[in-house]
Design a protein around this motif. Structure first.
Motif, PDB file in Angstrom:
ATOM      1  N   ALA A   4     105.295  98.883  37.563  1.00 44.62           N
ATOM      2  CA  ALA A   4     105.382  97.626  38.311  1.00 44.62           C
ATOM      3  C   ALA A   4     104.139  97.434  39.178  1.00 44.62           C
ATOM      4  CB  ALA A   4     106.644  97.610  39.166  1.00 44.62           C
ATOM      5  N   ALA A   5     103.541  98.550  39.595  1.00 48.79           N
ATOM      6  CA  ALA A   5     102.415  98.463  40.525  1.00 48.79           C
ATOM      7  C   ALA A   5     101.078  98.848  39.889  1.00 48.79           C
ATOM      8  CB  ALA A   5     102.693  99.361  41.728  1.00 48.79           C
ATOM      9  N   LEU A  35     107.953  97.882  30.766  1.00 44.40           N
ATOM     10  CA  LEU A  35     107.732  96.954  31.880  1.00 44.40           C
ATOM     11  C   LEU A  35     106.269  96.520  31.822  1.00 44.40           C
ATOM     12  CD1 LEU A  35     109.008  97.563  35.516  1.00 44.40           C
ATOM     13  CD2 LEU A  35     106.890  96.368  35.022  1.00 44.40           C
ATOM     14  N   LYS A  58      99.555  92.139  39.332  1.00 44.49           N
ATOM     15  CA  LYS A  58     100.724  92.783  39.954  1.00 44.49           C
ATOM     16  C   LYS A  58     101.672  91.743  40.528  1.00 44.49           C
ATOM     17  CE  LYS A  58      99.830  95.877  43.077  1.00 44.49           C
ATOM     18  NZ  LYS A  58      99.105  96.867  43.918  1.00 44.49           N
ATOM     19  N   THR A  70     105.477  91.240  39.187  1.00 47.99           N
ATOM     20  CA  THR A  70     106.655  91.370  40.058  1.00 47.99           C
ATOM     21  C   THR A  70     107.481  90.089  40.036  1.00 47.99           C
ATOM     22  OG1 THR A  70     105.412  92.863  41.471  1.00 47.99           O
ATOM     23  CG2 THR A  70     107.402  91.910  42.413  1.00 47.99           C
ATOM     24  N   TYR A 127     109.588  89.651  36.853  1.00 46.43           N
ATOM     25  CA  TYR A 127     110.834  90.433  36.803  1.00 46.43           C
ATOM     26  C   TYR A 127     111.845  89.975  37.847  1.00 46.43           C
ATOM     27  CZ  TYR A 127     109.069  93.221  33.040  1.00 46.43           C
ATOM     28  OH  TYR A 127     108.611  93.604  31.799  1.00 46.43           O
ATOM     29  N   LEU A 128     111.339  89.477  38.976  1.00 44.72           N
ATOM     30  CA  LEU A 128     112.280  88.972  39.997  1.00 44.72           C
ATOM     31  C   LEU A 128     113.054  87.753  39.490  1.00 44.72           C
ATOM     32  CD1 LEU A 128     110.458  89.310  43.435  1.00 44.72           C
ATOM     33  CD2 LEU A 128     112.389  90.613  42.544  1.00 44.72           C
ATOM     34  N   ARG A 129     112.463  87.028  38.567  1.00 40.87           N
ATOM     35  CA  ARG A 129     113.157  85.846  38.037  1.00 40.87           C
ATOM     36  C   ARG A 129     114.251  86.216  37.032  1.00 40.87           C
ATOM     37  NH1 ARG A 129     107.968  83.555  37.964  1.00 40.87           N
ATOM     38  NH2 ARG A 129     107.690  84.147  35.799  1.00 40.87           N
ATOM     39  N   MET A 130     114.234  87.421  36.525  1.00 44.47           N
ATOM     40  CA  MET A 130     115.188  87.783  35.467  1.00 44.47           C
ATOM     41  C   MET A 130     116.569  88.052  36.026  1.00 44.47           C
ATOM     42  SD  MET A 130     113.027  90.059  32.805  1.00 44.47           S
ATOM     43  CE  MET A 130     111.475  89.449  32.139  1.00 44.47           C
TER      44      MET A 130
END
Lengths: 321, 285
Positions: free
Chosen positions: A188-189, A212, A305, A309, A312-315
């Protein structure tokens, strides 16, 4: 490809016709006859049959295609799409896990790090590769290679093809969950572009541990699922025979996942699946990968990045209030 | 009339004759020890005899950890939907809501612990096996975002069988989503403590439950990636004694400490105070 044994019931007519054509060709060669006129319509018929059968596959049949023993595996794509591949082994902590391969390679001259799960072609090979089911060492090797890519500003490409992370004593002892969790957190980072491709079986957490990414591609007949249809059927309906029902319910095909916004792009496969024409499958994947990498290398690491992020936050799908 | 047909008077149960309420006594599932329910409760549902840690609800964990009456629930109105039209899923959720409450498999909010602020999430195993679908992922992501914005530590108490099958890959992506937020916390140096309780397996262990700056576990808790049955079916041999317990994970270096439930609050507060550079609770008074 040749006329070896078929793997699924729906493939029978295709294999049957392939055998006929092959037989005719061999006969012609033996007796030095010209059978081109007889073969041409048969080959046209074969192409049409492939096209037709593969257009109407049920979800469980697509699972069978994704698991097809002749389907191109990670190393097949690595050797056809990439040049200069130098495999690097070991997690520098415990051992090398042959269920995951990885190393430096070039994609159209651009240096990249490519990593993927590797299934075995036969029993002996599968013993070595553990059917593409990695231990924690495999995921830790993958992460080590990703760090190296980050350090040298190279994009990371992952090829995903696994029934899942291996459920065994040693795997648990050495922290299977920790290895997957760490990869997710680090990926993720990661400050370099990440492109993931599900080339065959995307088996749950064991797949996501390499999956990811900024851009997630899926081969047309690949599958991606939170649990195998067999496992799901056993838990929900106490009967592994209900796998058809489970495969239907789980929405694991590439079009389902694209529609749900969980993958970014579908890579088309030749009629009859990637194993019918591995060269064409590889060519399609190569152009898709090259285009995505080309775009991603233009983006700054911070921006990559941030977008990753946010993506994935929208999923998720829920109701509020 | 033959003796065996004689109409016998039914004996009253001893506790009825003694007028003891039926729930006054409780028995440990682990060792069979019988004690007053009150004693079990005073010990936070830990057996006074063998120390077996019983499963307790999310709300009970919050009571144990938070300063009295300090907990404010957040994101309580998030509800699961049925994105895949998965056979039987809406019914399954309705049943869980009716039996356990509307919070889905996690209760989230903020509170104080020995006077300082934390964001706290406690998973509810009774709600569909604590399974993580979109709602659990979203609540954790929002809680972590709140931690990030307010600079407040995050504590998550896990109890889960893993990703929720009925939301398919959407559930799987909650591993990625929560991990991405934990990665952000780490970048911003916001402390995160993960508490693993019985059981924590599958996708939850393979994401935020293992990503704490400190991972604490309750004694005897089953913790792992694959469940014991799946492993047994794969390797076709019996599992060793104590395999996948909290103690086993501590021995193998995967969790930092096994902590008694009675010491959970104190340990968490001590650690978070030091991680934030705050004075000790004693000095703070």
């Amino acid at each position: 490809m040749g006329t070896t044994a078929f793997n699924a019931e729906f493939e029978k007519p295709i294999v049957e016709l392939e055998r006929q054509i092959d037989h005719l060709k061999r006969l012609a060669a033996d007796r030095q006859l010209d059978v081109q006129e007889e073969i041409e319509p048969l080959e046209a018929k074969l192409a049409a049959l492939r096209h037709d059968i593969y257009r109407h596959l049920t979800p469980m049949q697509r699972v069978q295609v994704a698991r097809h023993p002749r389907r191109p595996f990670t190393l097949d794509y690595i050797t056809t799409i990439f040049t200069d591949f130098v495999e690097l082994k070991g997690d520098r902590l415990y051992r090398d896990d042959p269920a995951i391969v990885g190393g430096w390679a070039r994609l159209r001259e651009r240096p990249v790090v490519v990593i993927g799960q590797q299934k075995g072609r036969d029993t002996k090979d599968n013993l070595k590769r553990n059917f593409g089911m990695a231990h924690p060492e495999g995921y830790r090797k993958a992460l080590r290679l990703m760090y190296m890519a980050e350090r040298f500003k190279a994009p990371v490409i992952t090829l995903i093809d696994t029934p899942g992370a291996y459920p065994g004593l040693g795997a648990e002892e050495r922290g299977q969950a920790e290895a997957i969790a760490r990869n997710l957190e680090e990926m993720a980072a990661l400050e370099t572009p990440l492109v993931a491709v599900i080339i065959g079986e995307g088996g749950s957490g064991g797949a996501l541990a390499l999956g990811l990414a900024d851009c997630v591609l899926m081969l047309e007949h690949a599958i991606y699922s939170v649990i195998s249809p067999e496992g799901c059927a056993a838990i929900l309906w106490k009967d592994a025979a209900e796998k058809e029902r489970a495969a239907e319910s789980l929405k694991l095909t590439s079009d389902d996942l694209l529609r749900l916004g969980l993958v970014d792009e579908i890579v088309p496969e030749p009629a009859g699946g990637a194993h019918a024409d591995p060269a064409e499958a590889a060519a399609n994947l190569e152009s898709a990968l090259a285009a995505d990498v080309e775009e991603l290398v233009k983006v700054t690491p911070d921006e990559l990045k941030r977008r990753r992020t946010e993506k994935y936050l929208r999923m998720g799908s829920y109701l509020e209030g | 009339m033959a003796w065996f047909l004689k109409d016998r008077k039914r004996r009253k149960a001893l506790r009825e004759r003694l007028e003891i309420p039926p729930d006054a006594w409780d028995k440990c599932e682990q060792c069979g020890h019988v004690d007053l329910s009150e004693n079990f409760d005073r010990a936070l549902q830990v057996c006074p005899e063998c120390g077996y840690h019983r499963r307790i609800s999310a709300r009970r964990y919050i009571e144990i950890l938070a300063d009295p009456n300090s907990f404010i629930e957040l994101f309580a109105d998030l509800r699961s939907v049925d994105p895949l039209q998965f056979e039987g899923y809406p019914e399954r959720v309705s049943r869980a809501v009716k039996q356990v409450g509307p919070q889905d498999a996690i209760v989230t909010g903020y509170c104080t612990v020995t006077g300082f602020n934390i964001n706290l999430g406690a998973m509810e195993f009774a709600f569909m096996g604590g399974s993580m679908g979109s709602v659990v992922g979203e609540k954790i992501a929002r809680l972590a975002t709140r931690s990030l914005e307010a600079g407040i530590p995050l504590v998550i108490i896990s109890a889960s069988g893993g990703a929720r099958m009925q939301e398919g890959v959407l559930s799987l992506m909650q591993l990625a989503k929560t991990s991405a937020m934990i990665a952000r916390l780490r970048e911003e140096r916001i402390p995160y403590i993960s508490v693993l309780t019985n059981p924590t397996t599958g996708g939850v262990t393979a994401s935020y439950a293992m990503q704490g700056d400190v991972n604490l576990a309750e004694p005897g808790a089953l913790i792992g990636f694959a469940g014991p049955r799946v492993i047994q079916q794969t390797i076709r041999q019996d599992l060793p004694e104590g395999f996948q317990t909290a103690e086993f994970l501590a021995d193998h270096g995967m969790v930092d400490r096994v902590v008694l439930r009675s010491e959970l609050r104190d340990t968490t507060a001590r650690l978070l105070r030091m991680m934030q550079g705050l004075p000790s609770a004693e000095a703070d008074d």
